[in-house]
Scaffold this motif. Structure first.
Motif, PDB file in Angstrom:
ATOM      1  N   MET A   1      87.105   4.368   9.812  1.00  0.00           N
ATOM      2  CA  MET A   1      88.150   4.957   8.988  1.00  0.00           C
ATOM      3  C   MET A   1      89.483   4.758   9.710  1.00  0.00           C
ATOM      4  O   MET A   1      89.637   5.135  10.858  1.00  0.00           O
ATOM      5  N   ASN A   2      90.465   4.183   9.005  1.00  0.00           N
ATOM      6  CA  ASN A   2      91.774   3.971   9.616  1.00  0.00           C
ATOM      7  C   ASN A   2      92.649   5.224   9.490  1.00  0.00           C
ATOM      8  O   ASN A   2      92.252   6.219   8.864  1.00  0.00           O
ATOM      9  N   ASP A   3      93.842   5.199  10.088  1.00  0.00           N
ATOM     10  CA  ASP A   3      94.720   6.368  10.095  1.00  0.00           C
ATOM     11  C   ASP A   3      95.128   6.803   8.691  1.00  0.00           C
ATOM     12  O   ASP A   3      95.185   7.995   8.393  1.00  0.00           O
ATOM     13  N   TYR A   4      95.409   5.844   7.815  1.00  0.00           N
ATOM     14  CA  TYR A   4      95.784   6.178   6.445  1.00  0.00           C
ATOM     15  C   TYR A   4      94.664   6.942   5.739  1.00  0.00           C
ATOM     16  O   TYR A   4      94.899   7.962   5.089  1.00  0.00           O
ATOM     17  N   GLU A   5      93.460   6.470   5.879  1.00  0.00           N
ATOM     18  CA  GLU A   5      92.314   7.127   5.249  1.00  0.00           C
ATOM     19  C   GLU A   5      92.100   8.529   5.804  1.00  0.00           C
ATOM     20  O   GLU A   5      91.761   9.452   5.067  1.00  0.00           O
ATOM     21  N   LYS A   6      92.327   8.709   7.104  1.00  0.00           N
ATOM     22  CA  LYS A   6      92.210  10.037   7.719  1.00  0.00           C
ATOM     23  C   LYS A   6      93.256  10.995   7.161  1.00  0.00           C
ATOM     24  O   LYS A   6      92.959  12.156   6.868  1.00  0.00           O
ATOM     25  N   LEU A   7      94.483  10.516   7.002  1.00  0.00           N
ATOM     26  CA  LEU A   7      95.540  11.363   6.430  1.00  0.00           C
ATOM     27  C   LEU A   7      95.239  11.731   4.982  1.00  0.00           C
ATOM     28  O   LEU A   7      95.441  12.878   4.558  1.00  0.00           O
ATOM     29  N   MET A   8      94.760  10.778   4.204  1.00  0.00           N
ATOM     30  CA  MET A   8      94.416  11.057   2.810  1.00  0.00           C
ATOM     31  C   MET A   8      93.285  12.080   2.727  1.00  0.00           C
ATOM     32  O   MET A   8      93.310  12.972   1.876  1.00  0.00           O
ATOM     33  N   GLN A   9      92.316  11.980   3.608  1.00  0.00           N
ATOM     34  CA  GLN A   9      91.217  12.933   3.623  1.00  0.00           C
ATOM     35  C   GLN A   9      91.718  14.319   4.007  1.00  0.00           C
ATOM     36  O   GLN A   9      91.329  15.319   3.401  1.00  0.00           O
ATOM     37  N   ALA A  10      92.603  14.398   4.987  1.00  0.00           N
ATOM     38  CA  ALA A  10      93.154  15.685   5.415  1.00  0.00           C
ATOM     39  C   ALA A  10      94.009  16.321   4.328  1.00  0.00           C
ATOM     40  O   ALA A  10      94.062  17.543   4.194  1.00  0.00           O
ATOM     41  N   ALA A  11      94.665  15.513   3.511  1.00  0.00           N
ATOM     42  CA  ALA A  11      95.574  16.019   2.476  1.00  0.00           C
ATOM     43  C   ALA A  11      94.855  16.404   1.185  1.00  0.00           C
ATOM     44  O   ALA A  11      95.466  17.010   0.296  1.00  0.00           O
ATOM     45  N   GLU A  12      93.588  16.097   1.066  1.00  0.00           N
ATOM     46  CA  GLU A  12      92.860  16.338  -0.182  1.00  0.00           C
ATOM     47  C   GLU A  12      92.891  17.812  -0.604  1.00  0.00           C
ATOM     48  O   GLU A  12      93.073  18.124  -1.775  1.00  0.00           O
ATOM     49  N   PHE A  13      92.727  18.738   0.337  1.00  0.00           N
ATOM     50  CA  PHE A  13      92.766  20.161  -0.005  1.00  0.00           C
ATOM     51  C   PHE A  13      94.117  20.543  -0.612  1.00  0.00           C
ATOM     52  O   PHE A  13      94.190  21.237  -1.626  1.00  0.00           O
ATOM     53  N   VAL A  14      95.197  20.067  -0.006  1.00  0.00           N
ATOM     54  CA  VAL A  14      96.545  20.389  -0.503  1.00  0.00           C
ATOM     55  C   VAL A  14      96.759  19.782  -1.884  1.00  0.00           C
ATOM     56  O   VAL A  14      97.319  20.424  -2.772  1.00  0.00           O
TER      57      VAL A  14
END
Length: 56
Positions: free
Chosen positions: A1-14
């Protein structure tokens, strides 16, 4: 998982919270030390668009 995918996953709740509670015209900008919640395309701070209890 690249950095972009990690950020998108972290932002899913918001993203889901915005959809369910704030409508389509709310945007959140997150930086390292600040979170801005804006309403509509004019960039008005969310807190300024909410009615105070005294106004009701």
């Amino acid at each position: 998982m690249n950095d972009y995918e990690k950020l998108m996953q972290a932002a899913e709740f918001v993203r889901k919270y915005l959809e369910e509670h704030c409508g389509l015209n709310v945007e959140i900008r997150i930086s390292r030390d600040r979170v801005d919640v804006l309403r509509c395309e004019f960039g008005i701070p969310f807190s300024r668009t909410m009615r105070d209890e005294e106004d009701e």
